[in-house]
Structures are given as C-alpha cells and as structure tokens.
Design an enzyme around this catalytic site. Structure first.
Site, PDB file in Angstrom:
ATOM      1  CE1 TYR A 142      40.933  17.766 117.162  1.00 35.31           C
ATOM      2  CE2 TYR A 142      41.337  19.805 118.348  1.00 35.31           C
ATOM      3  CZ  TYR A 142      41.691  18.508 118.044  1.00 35.31           C
ATOM      4  OH  TYR A 142      42.803  17.961 118.631  1.00 35.31           O
ATOM      5  CE  LYS A 193      40.563   3.550 110.866  1.00 30.41           C
ATOM      6  NZ  LYS A 193      41.030   2.141 110.893  1.00 30.41           N
ATOM      7  CG  ASP A 226      44.790   1.833 111.210  1.00 29.41           C
ATOM      8  OD1 ASP A 226      44.951   2.281 110.056  1.00 29.41           O
ATOM      9  OD2 ASP A 226      44.200   0.748 111.430  1.00 29.41           O
ATOM     10  CG  ASP A 250      45.671  16.546 118.669  1.00 35.54           C
ATOM     11  OD1 ASP A 250      46.553  17.355 118.975  1.00 35.54           O
ATOM     12  OD2 ASP A 250      44.961  15.940 119.510  1.00 35.54           O
ATOM     13  CG  ASP A 254      51.099  15.069 120.801  1.00 40.76           C
ATOM     14  OD1 ASP A 254      51.244  16.204 120.300  1.00 40.76           O
ATOM     15  OD2 ASP A 254      50.622  14.884 121.945  1.00 40.76           O
TER      16      ASP A 254
END
Ligand code: IPM
Ligand code: MG
Length: 367
Positions: A142, A193, A226, A250, A254
């Site tokens: 970000y 990751k 993932d 983020d 959700d």
C-alpha cells in the site's frame, strides 16, 4: 464526568446515513447518564474533495490526531473516478492510517446465530464462527516506494508497486496478534506467501522468532495466503486469530466478513502505539464495508457495522466494556426479534430501513 472526544467522519455514499444512527446511540448514553461525549464532525473522501480539493484537509487531520478516537464510515464512489490519483477519496483514509500510525487493524468476523442462514456457506460451517484478522495497516504494498507508472518510451508503460516490510513493522503487528491470541484461545495463524516473496520469508522468520522468544504459550501456525483463503471458505471455524500483511489482510478480511452473512455487520478497529501523553492508543474505528454508492440514500444500508464500531471504541479506547456489551447485546436483541435490513433479509418477505434499524437498536438499549 470526563467526556469522550470523538471525531466523526461520515465520508461518502452510505457513510452519512449510517453515521446518523451511531449518533442516536450516543444520544442514548448521554440521556441516561452513562457517558458524556464531545463530538466533532469532519469531511473525508469524496465529500472532502468536493469541499476542499483534497480527500482530507489538514485542519481535519489535526482534529483526528487530537481526538480520543475517530469514527469513520466509508469513502469513495464512481463520482470521483476521474479525480487525480493523489487526491482520490481512498487517499483520505490512507492518510489517516499513515499519519496517525494506525498499524494494527483488528477485523473480527463473528456470526450471529440469528444470521447463520444469511451466509453463502452452510449453517453448520459458520454457526458460532468467531475469528479476528489482525491486518498490518501502514506498510507493505500500500505504501512501499517506488510506486509509480513510468513511460518506457516505446509505447509501453510500467506500473510499479513495492511490497516492503522491515523487521520492526512485522514485530509490532506480531505483538498485537500474539497478545490478542493470549486473551482468546492461545492460537495464532500467520500468513504470507514465502514461497514466492522475500518479504514473506522475512515475515515468517520474524513472527516465528517473536513467538519462540516472547509467546511460547501461544501455538503458532503458518499458512500460505492462498491456501488460507481456501481454508477460510472450507472450514472457517478452525481459525481464531490470524495475522497477515496489508494486502492479504484486505482480501482475507472481506472473505471472512462475507462468511458471516453480510459485510454490513462487521466493525473494525485501527490502532497505533500508546500515546505517552494520554496513555491511550491512537485509534480509528470503521465498518469493514465500503461506501456502497449503488444503494446510497435509499434507506437500504445496514447501520450495524457502524454502530458496532462505536462498541469497539467503547471497549478499546475508553475501557467501557459495560457500554460495548450493551451495544452488542442490543444488536443481538434486534436480530433475535427477526428485524432485518435489506442486506441480511435472506428469504424474509420484508425488511426495515437504515433508520428503522437504528431506532430498533435504540429501543432495545432503552428497554
Ligand atoms: C478497506 C478498504 C480500503 C483498503 C480502501 C477503501 C482503500 O478496502 O479498509 O479494507 O484497501 O484498505
Ligand atoms: Mg478492503
């Protein structure tokens, strides 16, 4: 009685509608003598851009810094799609996070029993779900530099974002997560990751070392981001506290939010370090949902996430678990009575409006 200073930033889209409902709840506490509030209002996002040409003014930034806590509703909308990137509505929110150093974003995903059928997953998979995602909020891709689009001069351009984490950033978010795990089930899942990203390798190393050194009583597991996303929709109840970076947090928050039936239900807290002057953490509370411009102004928004954000402020900034519990019980109460806004109505024939939901919560609080 000391009064609690709250800086309210309704923002855009459904933001102003849901913020009005929070003010009703504040009104209840003032009227029954539970607390005194010192409220101020500012502009953020597109509404600030329209008024000042920037997504948050310096004056409002200063008010946010000075308040005990900031309550923000939502920013953004298609109206501002064409504004320059630096002054897009989202940048107001990002500036608040960055300038106030709100590095720890707590995003609980709790499934209210009354809503288990509103989830896209089977009831048995989510009934009783109660997890928290601890998202790093002031670093990573970000904010990493370079962040630019460069013209390669051959008809091609190159877009660059930089994922970057320093040891101290990983350590301080790790501490928040380990401490939270200690207050809960003594289990923590860390996610990155590391199979493709060196920032992930470092993340993994730092969290592992921190756990060994300072939190040996917390069981630590690592999941690739993932695979964690996959597990979240496969068997979400296996998780308790999850710590991850800004971008993965983020996305995963959700996903976790939607498991509970509606993203309109969930509040979040963004916390910084303890301010030695006040003994309080810098704090901003906001719903996980966005500004939902498609339904703005039609009474369709669910004010529960926003009202729940006030509950989190009561709990974390003001140490008023009594008031937080009252708000949360009132929310559970209206849901148990079968009252639903449009987003959570499921197969029901009718639903109530944003303001009717606010009124119902007020009625529950004053019953
Ligand atoms: C969130 C939002 C923001 C983010 C946007 C509005 C900048 O999606 O709080 O999750 O990406 O952090
Ligand atoms: Mg988001």
């Amino acid at each position: 009685m000391t009064s609690y200073s709250l800086f309210l930033l309704p923002g855009d889209g459904i933001g102003p509608e849901v913020m009005v409902e929070v003010e009703k709840v504040i009104g209840v506490f003032e009227a029954d003598g539970s607390a005194r509030f010192d409220l101020d209002h500012g502009l953020v996002g597109g509404s600030a851009y329209d008024a000042h040409g920037v997504p948050i003014s310096d004056a409002d930034m200063a008010k946010a810094q000075a308040a005990d806590a900031v309550l923000l509703a939502a920013v953004g909308g298609p109206k501002w799609d064409g504004v320059p990137y630096e002054v897009r509505p989202e940048n107001g929110l990002l500036r608040l996070r960055k300038d106030m150093q709100l590095y720890a974003n707590l995003r609980p995903a709790i499934c209210y029993p009354a809503l288990a059928d509103a989830s896209s997953l089977k009831r048995e998979l989510i009934d009783g779900l109660d997890l928290v995602i601890v998202r790093e909020l002031t670093g990573g891709v970000y904010f990493g530099e370079p962040k630019q689009i460069i013209d390669l001069g051959n008809g091609q351009k190159r877009g660059i974002d930089t994922q970057v984490y320093d040891t101290y950033e990983i350590e301080r978010i790790g501490r928040v997560a380990f401490e939270l795990a200690r207050q809960r089930d003594h289990r923590l899942v860390s996610s990155e990751k590391r199979n493709v990203m060196l920032s992930g390798v470092l993340w993994n190393e730092v969290i592992t070392a921190l756990g060994k050194r300072d939190y040996p009583d917390v069981a630590l597991e690592h999941h690739l981001a993932d695979s964690l996303g996959m597990q979240l929709v496969r068997r979400p109840k296996q998780f308790d506290v999850i710590v991850t970076d800004n971008l993965f947090g983020d996305m995963l928050s959700d996903v976790a939010a939607m498991l509970t039936g509606s993203i309109g239900m969930l509040p979040s807290a963004s916390l910084g370090d303890v301010d030695p002057r006040t003994g309080r953490r810098k704090a901003l509370y906001e719903p996980v949902h966005g500004s939902a411009p498609d339904i703005a102004g039609r009474g369709l928004a669910n004010p529960i996430a926003m009202i729940g954000s006030l509950a989190m402020a009561m709990r974390y900034t003001f140490d008023r678990a009594d008031l937080a519990d009252r708000i949360e019980a009132a929310i559970a109460g209206v849901l148990a009575k079968g009252l639903r806004t449009a987003d959570i109505k499921g197969d029901a024939a009718t639903h109530i409006s944003t303001s009717e939901m606010g009124d119902a919560i007020v009625a529950e609080l004053t019953a």
